[in-house]
Design a protein around this motif. Structure first.
Motif, PDB file in Angstrom:
ATOM      1  N   GLY A 149       0.832  -1.143  -0.093  1.00 10.04           N
ATOM      2  CA  GLY A 149       0.131   0.004  -0.095  1.00 10.04           C
ATOM      3  C   GLY A 149       0.887   1.190   0.007  1.00 10.04           C
ATOM      4  O   GLY A 149       0.561   2.388  -0.670  1.00 10.04           O
ATOM      5  N   ARG A 150       1.913   1.159   0.557  1.00 10.54           N
ATOM      6  CA  ARG A 150       2.812   2.420   0.637  1.00 10.54           C
ATOM      7  C   ARG A 150       3.531   2.648  -0.684  1.00 10.54           C
ATOM      8  O   ARG A 150       3.424   3.808  -1.143  1.00 10.54           O
ATOM      9  N   VAL A 151       4.049   1.785  -1.341  1.00 13.39           N
ATOM     10  CA  VAL A 151       4.666   1.943  -2.681  1.00 13.39           C
ATOM     11  C   VAL A 151       3.462   2.080  -3.561  1.00 13.39           C
ATOM     12  O   VAL A 151       3.858   3.039  -4.363  1.00 13.39           O
ATOM     13  N   PHE A 152       2.558   1.578  -3.681  1.00 12.95           N
ATOM     14  CA  PHE A 152       1.437   1.842  -4.445  1.00 12.95           C
ATOM     15  C   PHE A 152       1.108   3.489  -4.277  1.00 12.95           C
ATOM     16  O   PHE A 152       0.864   3.907  -5.614  1.00 12.95           O
ATOM     17  N   LYS A 153       0.835   3.824  -3.160  1.00 13.29           N
ATOM     18  CA  LYS A 153       0.332   5.239  -3.094  1.00 13.29           C
ATOM     19  C   LYS A 153       1.574   6.219  -3.597  1.00 13.29           C
ATOM     20  O   LYS A 153       1.270   7.223  -3.989  1.00 13.29           O
ATOM     21  N   GLN A 154       2.812   5.798  -3.256  1.00 14.56           N
ATOM     22  CA  GLN A 154       3.997   6.709  -3.519  1.00 14.56           C
ATOM     23  C   GLN A 154       4.137   6.536  -5.071  1.00 14.56           C
ATOM     24  O   GLN A 154       4.311   7.917  -5.762  1.00 14.56           O
ATOM     25  N   VAL A 155       3.783   5.692  -5.697  1.00 17.89           N
ATOM     26  CA  VAL A 155       3.940   5.461  -7.322  1.00 17.89           C
ATOM     27  C   VAL A 155       2.679   6.089  -7.995  1.00 17.89           C
ATOM     28  O   VAL A 155       2.760   7.196  -9.031  1.00 17.89           O
ATOM     29  N   VAL A 156       1.503   5.702  -7.479  1.00 22.89           N
ATOM     30  CA  VAL A 156       0.211   6.231  -8.266  1.00 22.89           C
ATOM     31  C   VAL A 156      -0.688   7.400  -7.581  1.00 22.89           C
ATOM     32  O   VAL A 156      -1.367   7.888  -8.319  1.00 22.89           O
ATOM     33  N   HIS A 157      -0.023   7.567  -6.422  1.00 25.53           N
ATOM     34  CA  HIS A 157      -0.621   8.771  -5.675  1.00 25.53           C
ATOM     35  C   HIS A 157      -2.141   8.418  -5.181  1.00 25.53           C
ATOM     36  O   HIS A 157      -3.146   9.242  -4.774  1.00 25.53           O
ATOM     37  N   LEU A 158      -2.588   7.117  -5.267  1.00 28.16           N
ATOM     38  CA  LEU A 158      -3.977   6.795  -4.922  1.00 28.16           C
ATOM     39  C   LEU A 158      -3.474   5.540  -3.903  1.00 28.16           C
ATOM     40  O   LEU A 158      -2.310   4.888  -4.251  1.00 28.16           O
ATOM     41  N   SER A 159      -4.250   5.049  -2.944  1.00 26.50           N
ATOM     42  CA  SER A 159      -4.323   3.839  -2.485  1.00 26.50           C
ATOM     43  C   SER A 159      -4.847   2.777  -3.407  1.00 26.50           C
ATOM     44  O   SER A 159      -5.581   2.987  -4.334  1.00 26.50           O
TER      45      SER A 159
END
Length: 293
Positions: free
Chosen positions: A271-281
């Motif tokens: 979840g942390r990496v996804f939000k960092q890359v996509v800017h969404l959860s």
């Protein structure tokens, strides 16, 4: 010691729903601001200079007059190959093509053929390049002067361009138009990047890859960054996130299961990496995709 930033000589940006054109003329060395991928198609045309373009797992030397076709969800980044360049980027998505086709009509599959070719870089022959140059400079003139109904004319010019280059790709089918760069180092990094693309779900580390490819860990870390513009971790994480987005769009698998399938140790880290890359959860991304489909 201060570092001189590249000088932007001229820039235009036109953006509307499902369609965007960005033109820039820049003097001084610069890499693209970041590695990225997106849910739309990207057409890149180099009007002057040279650039190195890393796409998925290959690096290409792009020269004046070359056109680059980036499909949806392909990881890419441009890098310096000289001190000056002038380029135009056009972004569009399937919804844009649907509005052009009209209600109930289907877009010809040939129109997107350049985005499906194994080689993403098209080196135009002289006659075709002259024609395409004229279209791009018409687009640039519309961006600069903004005459009445210029938004409509920009779309018309782009559709003409898309039809023309799709015909070019068919005409050039027997021609090796632009091979990826193939020094031994670049070929080795491409092999490693391809291995990551094929094995992202495994527990991949620099130490593991260095043994697989008979390279020291330090050398692999340094050269991977130099050649691709990505650190090893950046590249691996982005490959995993691209696949997780596909699973979020196309399946009903729970998020913890998707996290495991793409190679993350735990859901929190995913979840942390996804939000960092996509800017969404991951959940926000899934809901957004469901709302637009």
């Amino acid at each position: 010691m201060s570092v001189l930033k590249p000088l932007i000589i001229k820039e235009f940006d036109h953006q509307e729903d499902h369609f965007r054109i960005n033109y820039v003329q820049r003097n001084g060395r610069s890499d693209s601001c970041d590695y990225h991928f997106h849910d739309n198609y990207e057409l890149y045309y180099l009007l002057a200079g040279q650039r190195k373009y890393f796409i998925r797992d290959r690096i290409h030397l792009v020269q004046k007059g070359d056109m680059v076709f980036i499909p949806k969800h392909d990881l890419h980044r441009t890098r310096d190959a000289g001190p000056y360049h002038e380029r135009m980027l056009i972004y569009f998505d399937d919804a844009f093509l649907e509005t052009i086709a009209g209600p109930g009509n289907q877009i010809s599959p040939h129109l997107l053929q350049p985005f499906r070719n194994n080689n993403p870089v098209l080196r135009l022959q002289k006659e075709d390049r002259r024609f395409v140059d004229v279209l791009f400079y018409r687009i640039l003139k519309e961006l600069e002067e903004k005459p009445v109904d210029y938004q409509l004319y920009l779309k018309a010019l782009f559709i003409e361009l898309l039809v023309y280059v799709s015909r070019c790709t068919e005409k050039y089918v027997e021609v090796e138009v632009n091979a990826p760069l193939d020094t031994p180092t670049q070929k080795k990094i491409s092999e490693i990047a391809n291995y990551i693309q094929e094995n992202y779900e495994k527990s991949l580390t620099l130490a593991y890859l260095s043994k697989q490819f008979y390279i020291s860990t330090y050398y692999l870390s340094r050269v991977f960054k130099e050649v691709s513009g990505f650190s090893f971790v950046e590249y691996l994480n982005n490959v995993r996130i691209i696949e997780s987005q596909r699973l979020l769009r196309e399946t009903n698998l729970p998020i913890f299961q998707i996290s495991e399938q793409v190679g993350f140790v735990n859901t929190t880290n995913f979840g942390r990496v996804f939000k960092q890359v996509v800017h969404l959860s991951p959940l926000q991304y899934r809901r957004m995709q469901q709302a637009t489909n």
